[in-house]
Design a protein around this motif. Structure first.
Motif, PDB file in Angstrom:
ATOM      1  N   ASP A  60      43.114  15.891  42.505  1.00  0.00           N
ATOM      2  CA  ASP A  60      42.641  16.746  43.364  1.00  0.00           C
ATOM      3  C   ASP A  60      43.796  17.189  44.133  1.00  0.00           C
ATOM      4  OD1 ASP A  60      40.042  16.543  42.911  1.00  0.00           O
ATOM      5  OD2 ASP A  60      39.529  14.850  44.503  1.00  0.00           O
ATOM      6  N   ALA A  61      44.875  16.572  44.583  1.00  0.00           N
ATOM      7  CA  ALA A  61      46.136  17.222  45.154  1.00  0.00           C
ATOM      8  C   ALA A  61      46.717  18.219  44.212  1.00  0.00           C
ATOM      9  CB  ALA A  61      47.084  16.154  45.474  1.00  0.00           C
ATOM     10  N   LEU A  62      46.631  17.974  43.052  1.00  0.00           N
ATOM     11  CA  LEU A  62      47.502  18.866  41.907  1.00  0.00           C
ATOM     12  C   LEU A  62      46.878  20.355  42.037  1.00  0.00           C
ATOM     13  CD1 LEU A  62      48.506  16.545  39.124  1.00  0.00           C
ATOM     14  CD2 LEU A  62      49.780  17.771  40.955  1.00  0.00           C
ATOM     15  N   LYS A  63      45.579  20.383  42.279  1.00  0.00           N
ATOM     16  CA  LYS A  63      44.591  21.760  42.485  1.00  0.00           C
ATOM     17  C   LYS A  63      45.333  22.632  43.439  1.00  0.00           C
ATOM     18  CE  LYS A  63      40.568  19.895  43.113  1.00  0.00           C
ATOM     19  NZ  LYS A  63      38.912  19.684  43.149  1.00  0.00           N
ATOM     20  N   GLY A  64      45.447  21.905  44.642  1.00  0.00           N
ATOM     21  CA  GLY A  64      46.157  22.936  45.643  1.00  0.00           C
ATOM     22  C   GLY A  64      47.307  23.163  45.250  1.00  0.00           C
ATOM     23  N   PHE A  65      48.264  22.282  44.949  1.00  0.00           N
ATOM     24  CA  PHE A  65      49.640  22.148  44.763  1.00  0.00           C
ATOM     25  C   PHE A  65      49.911  23.580  43.618  1.00  0.00           C
ATOM     26  CE2 PHE A  65      53.567  21.094  42.075  1.00  0.00           C
ATOM     27  CZ  PHE A  65      54.345  21.134  43.032  1.00  0.00           C
ATOM     28  N   PHE A  66      49.227  23.299  42.427  1.00  0.00           N
ATOM     29  CA  PHE A  66      49.709  24.238  41.091  1.00  0.00           C
ATOM     30  C   PHE A  66      49.272  25.662  41.589  1.00  0.00           C
ATOM     31  CE2 PHE A  66      50.376  20.489  38.460  1.00  0.00           C
ATOM     32  CZ  PHE A  66      51.760  20.940  38.240  1.00  0.00           C
ATOM     33  N   CYS A  67      48.172  25.737  42.524  1.00  0.00           N
ATOM     34  CA  CYS A  67      47.459  27.232  42.846  1.00  0.00           C
ATOM     35  C   CYS A  67      48.675  27.903  43.507  1.00  0.00           C
ATOM     36  CB  CYS A  67      46.374  27.184  43.722  1.00  0.00           C
ATOM     37  SG  CYS A  67      44.757  26.732  42.784  1.00  0.00           S
ATOM     38  N   TYR A  68      49.246  27.365  44.505  1.00  0.00           N
ATOM     39  CA  TYR A  68      50.304  27.814  45.179  1.00  0.00           C
ATOM     40  C   TYR A  68      51.708  27.957  44.419  1.00  0.00           C
ATOM     41  CZ  TYR A  68      53.840  28.942  48.701  1.00  0.00           C
ATOM     42  OH  TYR A  68      54.696  29.293  49.490  1.00  0.00           O
ATOM     43  N   ILE A  69      52.056  27.097  43.692  1.00  0.00           N
ATOM     44  CA  ILE A  69      53.233  27.120  43.051  1.00  0.00           C
ATOM     45  C   ILE A  69      53.328  28.280  42.025  1.00  0.00           C
ATOM     46  CG2 ILE A  69      54.958  25.639  41.489  1.00  0.00           C
ATOM     47  CD1 ILE A  69      55.140  24.793  44.335  1.00  0.00           C
ATOM     48  N   ILE A  70      52.378  28.418  41.298  1.00  0.00           N
ATOM     49  CA  ILE A  70      52.302  29.484  40.240  1.00  0.00           C
ATOM     50  C   ILE A  70      52.220  30.731  41.103  1.00  0.00           C
ATOM     51  CG2 ILE A  70      50.813  30.097  38.385  1.00  0.00           C
ATOM     52  CD1 ILE A  70      50.094  27.478  37.627  1.00  0.00           C
ATOM     53  N   GLU A  71      51.282  31.097  41.660  1.00  0.00           N
ATOM     54  CA  GLU A  71      50.881  32.364  42.450  1.00  0.00           C
ATOM     55  C   GLU A  71      52.163  32.718  43.315  1.00  0.00           C
ATOM     56  OE1 GLU A  71      46.099  31.407  42.527  1.00  0.00           O
ATOM     57  OE2 GLU A  71      47.072  31.477  44.281  1.00  0.00           O
ATOM     58  N   VAL A  72      52.768  32.040  43.945  1.00  0.00           N
ATOM     59  CA  VAL A  72      53.857  32.159  44.969  1.00  0.00           C
ATOM     60  C   VAL A  72      55.026  33.182  44.106  1.00  0.00           C
ATOM     61  CG1 VAL A  72      55.485  30.107  44.579  1.00  0.00           C
ATOM     62  CG2 VAL A  72      55.502  31.398  46.822  1.00  0.00           C
ATOM     63  N   ASN A  73      55.235  33.096  42.789  1.00  0.00           N
ATOM     64  CA  ASN A  73      56.106  33.623  42.175  1.00  0.00           C
ATOM     65  C   ASN A  73      55.621  35.095  41.716  1.00  0.00           C
ATOM     66  OD1 ASN A  73      58.135  31.489  41.539  1.00  0.00           O
ATOM     67  ND2 ASN A  73      56.521  30.416  40.459  1.00  0.00           N
ATOM     68  N   ILE A  74      54.623  35.468  42.040  1.00  0.00           N
ATOM     69  CA  ILE A  74      53.731  36.639  41.735  1.00  0.00           C
ATOM     70  C   ILE A  74      53.673  37.445  43.217  1.00  0.00           C
ATOM     71  CG2 ILE A  74      51.658  37.788  40.960  1.00  0.00           C
ATOM     72  CD1 ILE A  74      51.055  35.221  39.181  1.00  0.00           C
ATOM     73  N   GLY A 101      33.697  17.296  47.947  1.00  0.00           N
ATOM     74  CA  GLY A 101      34.175  16.355  48.458  1.00  0.00           C
ATOM     75  C   GLY A 101      34.895  17.024  50.073  1.00  0.00           C
ATOM     76  N   LYS A 102      35.864  16.474  50.555  1.00  0.00           N
ATOM     77  CA  LYS A 102      36.289  16.848  52.044  1.00  0.00           C
ATOM     78  C   LYS A 102      37.615  17.301  52.157  1.00  0.00           C
ATOM     79  CE  LYS A 102      32.788  13.804  54.203  1.00  0.00           C
ATOM     80  NZ  LYS A 102      32.560  12.704  55.443  1.00  0.00           N
ATOM     81  N   ALA A 103      38.189  17.528  50.871  1.00  0.00           N
ATOM     82  CA  ALA A 103      39.627  18.270  50.858  1.00  0.00           C
ATOM     83  C   ALA A 103      40.692  17.493  51.374  1.00  0.00           C
ATOM     84  CB  ALA A 103      39.218  19.677  51.209  1.00  0.00           C
ATOM     85  N   VAL A 104      40.735  16.491  51.514  1.00  0.00           N
ATOM     86  CA  VAL A 104      41.989  15.649  52.026  1.00  0.00           C
ATOM     87  C   VAL A 104      42.780  15.587  51.026  1.00  0.00           C
ATOM     88  CG1 VAL A 104      42.900  13.606  52.955  1.00  0.00           C
ATOM     89  CG2 VAL A 104      40.734  14.184  53.875  1.00  0.00           C
ATOM     90  N   ALA A 105      42.624  15.341  49.957  1.00  0.00           N
ATOM     91  CA  ALA A 105      43.625  15.105  48.720  1.00  0.00           C
ATOM     92  C   ALA A 105      44.224  16.487  48.295  1.00  0.00           C
ATOM     93  CB  ALA A 105      43.151  14.321  47.616  1.00  0.00           C
ATOM     94  N   THR A 106      43.274  17.345  48.180  1.00  0.00           N
ATOM     95  CA  THR A 106      43.587  18.675  47.886  1.00  0.00           C
ATOM     96  C   THR A 106      44.468  19.399  49.023  1.00  0.00           C
ATOM     97  OG1 THR A 106      41.593  19.013  46.801  1.00  0.00           O
ATOM     98  CG2 THR A 106      42.801  21.014  47.375  1.00  0.00           C
ATOM     99  N   SER A 107      44.178  19.217  50.179  1.00  0.00           N
ATOM    100  CA  SER A 107      45.040  19.553  51.378  1.00  0.00           C
ATOM    101  C   SER A 107      46.222  19.114  51.356  1.00  0.00           C
ATOM    102  CB  SER A 107      44.421  19.016  52.786  1.00  0.00           C
ATOM    103  OG  SER A 107      43.140  19.909  52.782  1.00  0.00           O
ATOM    104  N   PHE A 108      46.631  17.592  50.973  1.00  0.00           N
ATOM    105  CA  PHE A 108      47.971  17.335  50.732  1.00  0.00           C
ATOM    106  C   PHE A 108      48.781  17.788  49.813  1.00  0.00           C
ATOM    107  CE2 PHE A 108      46.818  13.760  53.637  1.00  0.00           C
ATOM    108  CZ  PHE A 108      48.050  13.400  54.307  1.00  0.00           C
ATOM    109  N   GLY A 109      47.888  18.285  48.668  1.00  0.00           N
ATOM    110  CA  GLY A 109      48.659  19.048  47.673  1.00  0.00           C
ATOM    111  C   GLY A 109      49.147  20.344  48.194  1.00  0.00           C
ATOM    112  N   ILE A 110      48.299  20.929  48.916  1.00  0.00           N
ATOM    113  CA  ILE A 110      48.728  22.142  49.505  1.00  0.00           C
ATOM    114  C   ILE A 110      49.814  22.002  50.442  1.00  0.00           C
ATOM    115  CG2 ILE A 110      48.201  23.942  51.147  1.00  0.00           C
ATOM    116  CD1 ILE A 110      45.161  23.695  50.102  1.00  0.00           C
ATOM    117  N   LEU A 111      50.030  20.888  51.303  1.00  0.00           N
ATOM    118  CA  LEU A 111      51.094  20.899  52.035  1.00  0.00           C
ATOM    119  C   LEU A 111      52.417  20.593  51.348  1.00  0.00           C
ATOM    120  CD1 LEU A 111      49.415  18.318  54.670  1.00  0.00           C
ATOM    121  CD2 LEU A 111      49.796  20.702  55.022  1.00  0.00           C
ATOM    122  N   LEU A 112      52.217  19.659  50.326  1.00  0.00           N
ATOM    123  CA  LEU A 112      53.552  19.628  49.409  1.00  0.00           C
ATOM    124  C   LEU A 112      53.961  20.772  48.939  1.00  0.00           C
ATOM    125  CD1 LEU A 112      55.464  17.681  47.851  1.00  0.00           C
ATOM    126  CD2 LEU A 112      53.608  17.286  46.154  1.00  0.00           C
ATOM    127  N   ALA A 113      53.070  21.667  48.386  1.00  0.00           N
ATOM    128  CA  ALA A 113      53.394  22.872  47.961  1.00  0.00           C
ATOM    129  C   ALA A 113      53.984  23.801  48.868  1.00  0.00           C
ATOM    130  CB  ALA A 113      52.142  23.843  47.175  1.00  0.00           C
TER     131      ALA A 113
END
Length: 198
Positions: A60-74, A101-113
């Motif tokens: 779930d964390a990787l969802k938020g992480f990779f969305c940003y990491i890939i798109e930030v280069n564009i 769910g409640k997006a906690v893990a996804t949020s942490f993935g976003i914070l990491l990114a």
């Protein structure tokens, strides 16, 4: 146009409910039929155990992480301002009748990114809140309390080291996750919140 494209992509990626996938594929169990009925790592932990909960949390964390990491280069600005749609997709997944769910893990993935480009930002925005989450969870067994405090700390610390756009996004993320935890907050205030058993 990037804002629209990124928003749609992030929402669809966020809509992948790993709790549902892991539960059904490996355990022949629909976690929506147990516990809080949420499609999140916490309910997976209550239903299936610690190991599958960790796996779901990471995915779930990787969802938020990779969305940003890939798109930030564009398009960096569009990537920042639309990454929250990964969290929205997790909470209201199109692939699971909009009940997630409640997006906690996804949020942490976003914070990491958002913080990975700087050692200082990584420490303040991701690592310290994560350690706070782990400590509160360990000593209270209250995942909701740990999550809300950790995200609030991250939002406050973002005022110190992040730019305007990232700070705004993290505060919005905190508000959104708090809204998703509104029932938990009521139970916390009443002293009736369910404790984690894993």
């Amino acid at each position: 146009m990037n804002f629209v494209i990124f928003s749609i992509i992030n929402y669809l990626v966020g809509s992948i409910s790993w709790a549902l996938v892991i539960g059904k594929l490996f355990y022949k169990t629909d976690v929506r039929e147990f516990g809080s009925k949420n499609l999140g790592a916490t309910n997976v932990g209550r239903t299936l155990g610690k190991i599958p909960a960790i796996i779901v949390a990471v995915l779930d964390a990787l969802k938020g992480f990779f969305c940003y990491i890939i798109e930030v280069n564009i398009d960096p600005i569009a990537a920042i301002l639309t990454v929250i749609f990964a969290a929205i997709g997790h909470c209201y997944p199109i692939f699971a009748q909009f009940k997630g769910g409640k997006a906690v893990a996804t949020s942490f993935g976003i914070l990491l990114a958002l913080s990975i480009s700087s050692y200082k930002e990584f420490i303040l925005i991701f690592l310290i809140p994560l350690l706070i989450w782990l400590m509160i969870k360990k000593f209270t067994s209250l995942v909701s309390l740990a999550s809300l405090i950790a995200l609030f700390i991250s939002a406050l610390l973002s005022l110190i080291c992040l730019d305007y756009y990232k700070t705004i996004v993290i505060f919005i993320l905190f508000i959104f996750v708090s809204y998703r935890h509104k029932d938990n907050i009521k139970r916390l205030l009443a002293g009736k919140e369910t404790k984690s058993n894993y």
